[in-house]
Design an enzyme around this catalytic site. Structure first.
Site, PDB file in Angstrom:
ATOM      1  N   ASP A   1       0.911  -1.217  -0.009  1.00 17.78           N
ATOM      2  CA  ASP A   1      -0.080   0.033  -0.061  1.00 17.78           C
ATOM      3  C   ASP A   1       0.777   1.298  -0.063  1.00 17.78           C
ATOM      4  O   ASP A   1       0.418   2.323   0.033  1.00 17.78           O
ATOM      5  CB  ASP A   1      -0.943   0.005   1.206  1.00 17.78           C
ATOM      6  N   SER A   2       2.090   0.986   0.083  1.00 19.18           N
ATOM      7  CA  SER A   2       2.999   2.164  -0.105  1.00 19.18           C
ATOM      8  C   SER A   2       3.253   2.741  -1.489  1.00 19.18           C
ATOM      9  O   SER A   2       3.434   3.782  -1.751  1.00 19.18           O
ATOM     10  CB  SER A   2       4.591   1.655  -0.051  1.00 19.18           C
TER      11      SER A   2
ATOM     12  N   GLU B   1       9.078  -4.259  10.600  1.00 18.65           N
ATOM     13  CA  GLU B   1       9.301  -2.941  10.017  1.00 18.65           C
ATOM     14  C   GLU B   1       9.957  -2.265  11.374  1.00 18.65           C
ATOM     15  O   GLU B   1       9.211  -1.853  12.144  1.00 18.65           O
ATOM     16  CB  GLU B   1       8.327  -2.323   9.344  1.00 18.65           C
TER      17      GLU B   1
END
Ligand code: MHF
Ligand code: KIV
Ligand code: MG
Length: 286
Positions: A44-45, A182
């Site tokens: 979705d980046s 992350e």
């Protein structure tokens, strides 16, 4: 041969690092596939690097399906994973399963990824029950940027680390096939990776993870709105693109492009005949 969820498990068992890059279009997916990248993540980046939003929050299911279709067509061998975007899985288990199903059925993803720990385990279980592999995502979860207060390293302090570890174990227990970590301290991510039986895929989480992922526009130095410490630049592609655009514009202005080798020819007699006819017809109307 097409990579599957089994390939990922085998890679962890064999200590063969999993390579993942984000991909959002057919051409790039095909290049990565040919380069032997194991997994392509339609992240979705894409909201930030492809669409220019300042976070991942505005990304829709339609955006994800559109880009996942293109990537799936370019991925001959690579395992294709698509992110469930913000609000596609948080509201209810039913919506989560339906949207995960769309990414597989309409778009051609082989697995979906969603962000969160214990609070999304019911969704992970239900999506898995529908025969769709799920990848978890913990640490810096960009869809929670408004509660995290920015894109910051996660799990550094004792209480936050306990929560992250409990969430990782819960996500594994719920049936996730892999876990993205992350922006987590490297020593902590290495330890989590040794505890979990499912592979971890790190971004800003050090070399102790079972695999690595980067946003491709970051590693090619094409994107400069963000500059996280974890990005290694493997090519000055942004500069190469900009310089190429400049050279093209200059050559068009100077009449250098297109050259002899870029044009199509026509029999001179045909053109001359046409010119003659045209002149005669014009004279008739004068
Ligand atoms: N192009 C791009 N690359 C990404 O990696 C990425 C996106 N977009 N969009 C969604 C999220 C946002 N991400 C980010 C964005 C910024 C930092 C960052 O600048 N982090 C600080 C941490 C500072 C600290 O807490 O110590 C850094 O300096 O690295 C990290 C991850 C990762 N994801
Ligand atoms: C950075 C990766 C893990 C991601 O979720 C994305 O690209 O959206
Ligand atoms: Mg994402």
């Amino acid at each position: 041969m097409k990579n599957t969820v089994l390939t990922l498990q085998q890679q962890k068992r064999n200590g063969d690092k999993i390579t993942m890059l984000t991909a959002y279009d057919y051409t790039t997916a095909k290049l990565m596939d040919k380069a032997g990248i194991n997994c392509l993540l339609v992240g979705d980046s894409l909201g930030m690097v492809m669409l220019g939003y300042d976070s991942t929050l505005p990304v829709t299911m339609e955006d994800m399906i559109h880009h996942t279709k293109a990537v799936a067509r370019g991925a001959e061998n690579a395992f294709v994973v698509a992110d469930l975007p913000f609000m596609a899985y948080q509201v209810s288990v039913e919506e989560a399963v339906r949207n995960a199903g769309r990414l597989v059925k309409e778009a051609g993803a082989q697995a979906v990824k969603l962000e969160g720990g214990k609070e999304v385990c019911a969704q992970i279980e239900a999506i898995n029950q529908a025969s769709i592999p799920v990848i978890g995502h913990l640490g810096l979860t960009p869809q929670s940027v408004n509660v995290l207060g920015g894109y910051k390293v996660q799990g550094r302090e004792h209480d936050a680390a306990v929560k992250l570890l409990e969430d990782a174990l819960a996500v594994e227990k719920a049936g996730a096939v892999a876990l993205v970590l992350e922006c987590v301290p490297a020593t902590f991510a290495e330890w989590i990776s040794s505890i979990l039986t499912i592979p971890t895929i790190g971004i800003g989480a050090g070399a102790g993870c079972d695999g690595q992922v980067l946003v491709y526009q970051d590693m090619l130095a094409m994107f400069s709105d963000l500059s996280p410490k974890f990005v290694k630049k493997y090519g000055a592609v942004g500069n190469l693109m900009k310089e190429s655009f400049e050279r093209y514009a200059q050559e068009v202005k100077d009449g250098i492009f297109p050259g002899e080798e870029h044009i199509y020819n026509m029999d001179e007699e045909v053109l001359n005949e046409l010119k003659k006819q045209f002149e005669e017809e014009q004279n008739e109307y004068r």
